[in-house]
Scaffold this motif. Structure first.
Motif, PDB file in Angstrom:
ATOM      1  N   GLU A  43       0.902  -1.218   0.062  1.00 17.01           N
ATOM      2  CA  GLU A  43       0.121  -0.044   0.146  1.00 17.01           C
ATOM      3  C   GLU A  43       0.972   1.373   0.095  1.00 17.01           C
ATOM      4  N   GLN A  44       0.844   2.125  -1.004  1.00 14.43           N
ATOM      5  CA  GLN A  44       1.737   3.241  -1.232  1.00 14.43           C
ATOM      6  C   GLN A  44       0.787   4.393  -1.496  1.00 14.43           C
ATOM      7  N   THR A  45       1.171   5.422  -1.320  1.00 18.53           N
ATOM      8  CA  THR A  45       0.596   6.940  -1.857  1.00 18.53           C
ATOM      9  C   THR A  45       0.789   7.091  -3.337  1.00 18.53           C
ATOM     10  N   GLU A 182     -10.130   4.860   0.310  1.00 18.20           N
ATOM     11  CA  GLU A 182      -9.244   5.996   0.571  1.00 18.20           C
ATOM     12  C   GLU A 182      -9.596   7.169  -0.031  1.00 18.20           C
ATOM     13  N   LYS A 185      -6.525  13.184  -1.161  1.00 19.85           N
ATOM     14  CA  LYS A 185      -5.958  14.228  -0.489  1.00 19.85           C
ATOM     15  C   LYS A 185      -5.413  15.389  -1.338  1.00 19.85           C
ATOM     16  N   THR A 224      -3.426  13.299  -4.089  1.00 19.45           N
ATOM     17  CA  THR A 224      -2.552  11.880  -3.907  1.00 19.45           C
ATOM     18  C   THR A 224      -3.855  11.095  -3.313  1.00 19.45           C
ATOM     19  N   GLN A 225      -3.424   9.676  -3.510  1.00 18.36           N
ATOM     20  CA  GLN A 225      -4.242   8.680  -2.912  1.00 18.36           C
ATOM     21  C   GLN A 225      -3.566   7.389  -2.667  1.00 18.36           C
ATOM     22  N   ARG A 226      -3.983   6.868  -1.359  1.00 19.92           N
ATOM     23  CA  ARG A 226      -3.436   5.507  -0.900  1.00 19.92           C
ATOM     24  C   ARG A 226      -4.009   4.383  -1.926  1.00 19.92           C
ATOM     25  N   GLN A 227      -3.207   3.443  -2.525  1.00 20.01           N
ATOM     26  CA  GLN A 227      -3.495   2.590  -3.503  1.00 20.01           C
ATOM     27  C   GLN A 227      -2.685   1.191  -2.874  1.00 20.01           C
ATOM     28  N   GLN A 235       7.612   2.055  -0.672  1.00 21.99           N
ATOM     29  CA  GLN A 235       6.683   2.781  -0.226  1.00 21.99           C
ATOM     30  C   GLN A 235       7.114   4.135   0.020  1.00 21.99           C
TER      31      GLN A 235
END
Length: 235
Positions: A43-45, A182, A185, A224-227, A235
């Motif tokens: 899981e990464q931004t 998520e 942002k 941005t979004q965590r996906q 990461q």
């Protein structure tokens, strides 16, 4: 009696907790744990995009006292809202969203220093000039997004009544589900302001107390979004 959590009109920008409700009696049973999914994923931004935004604003500023000259104006830009809402495309959910409606609001904080005569003290006045911009942003990478269904009327379960003449009003159920997406942002990377100040409302001594400002505000906002990235990675 409902408890007062000190969240009144305009008292807080934070999302308050739900009011405390009654708790029903329930029978606790053991749970069944299935096989974990997405093993090995990361899981990464993800940076969806750095979005340039331009908005125009005009404001009338009234000084607290008359002035003969503006010495300097210091400006800082602050955002009070930056919300990205995905645009659901045709073919969803097989086709992921790649566009958002972007809602941006903020203000220019102006610190105005001026004098009211040829000599004397420099006076200082602070004022906020609001601005807003609502626009469509296209050509973004794929956004992770799912809908929820929490209405028990949409996927209702009904059973036949004992007389076989209709639904049993005392036995019913439903299938509901919710996906916790998520959030997208925002981060303000930089801002610039180009303005023209027009003076008016002069008195008989040639002093003024009104400034009409015409400003161009340029922003660079990162979305941005965590996906979940399958197969590992940084990461």
């Amino acid at each position: 009696m409902k408890k007062n959590h000190s969240y009144g009109c305009g008292s807080s920008d934070k999302c308050p907790p739900l009011p405390k409700c009654d708790t029903a009696k329930s029978h606790t049973h053991f749970c069944d744990v299935g096989t974990p999914e997405n093993t090995g994923g990361v899981e990464q931004t993800i940076i969806l995009g750095d979005v340039p935004i331009q908005t125009l604003t005009e404001a009338d500023i009234y000084l607290p006292s008359y002035a003969t000259e503006i010495k300097q104006i210091r400006k800082n830009v602050y955002l009070t809202q930056c919300k990205a809402v995905p645009v659901i495309p045709e073919g969803f959910p097989e086709t992921a969203p790649t566009s958002v409606k972007l809602y941006v609001e903020g203000y220019i904080h102006k610190n105005i220093q001026y004098v009211d005569d040829c000599e004397g003290y420099v006076k200082d006045y602070g004022v906020n000039v609001p601005f807003k911009c609502y626009s469509l942003v296209n050509t973004l990478p794929e956004i992770d997004w799912e809908f929820s269904n929490k209405n028990s009327n949409s996927n209702e379960i009904r059973e036949l009544a004992k007389n076989g003449m209709g639904a049993d009003r005392c036995s019913f159920g439903s299938f509901t589900f919710e996906f916790l997406n998520e959030p997208i942002k925002c981060k303000l990377l930089n801002a610039s302001v180009t303005q023209m100040d027009i003076l008016s409302d002069f008195d008989k001594w040639g002093r003024f107390d009104k400034i009409t400002e015409k400003a161009e505000v340029n922003l660079l906002v990162r979305l941005t979004q965590r996906q979940l990235a399958n197969g590992g990675g940084d990461q």
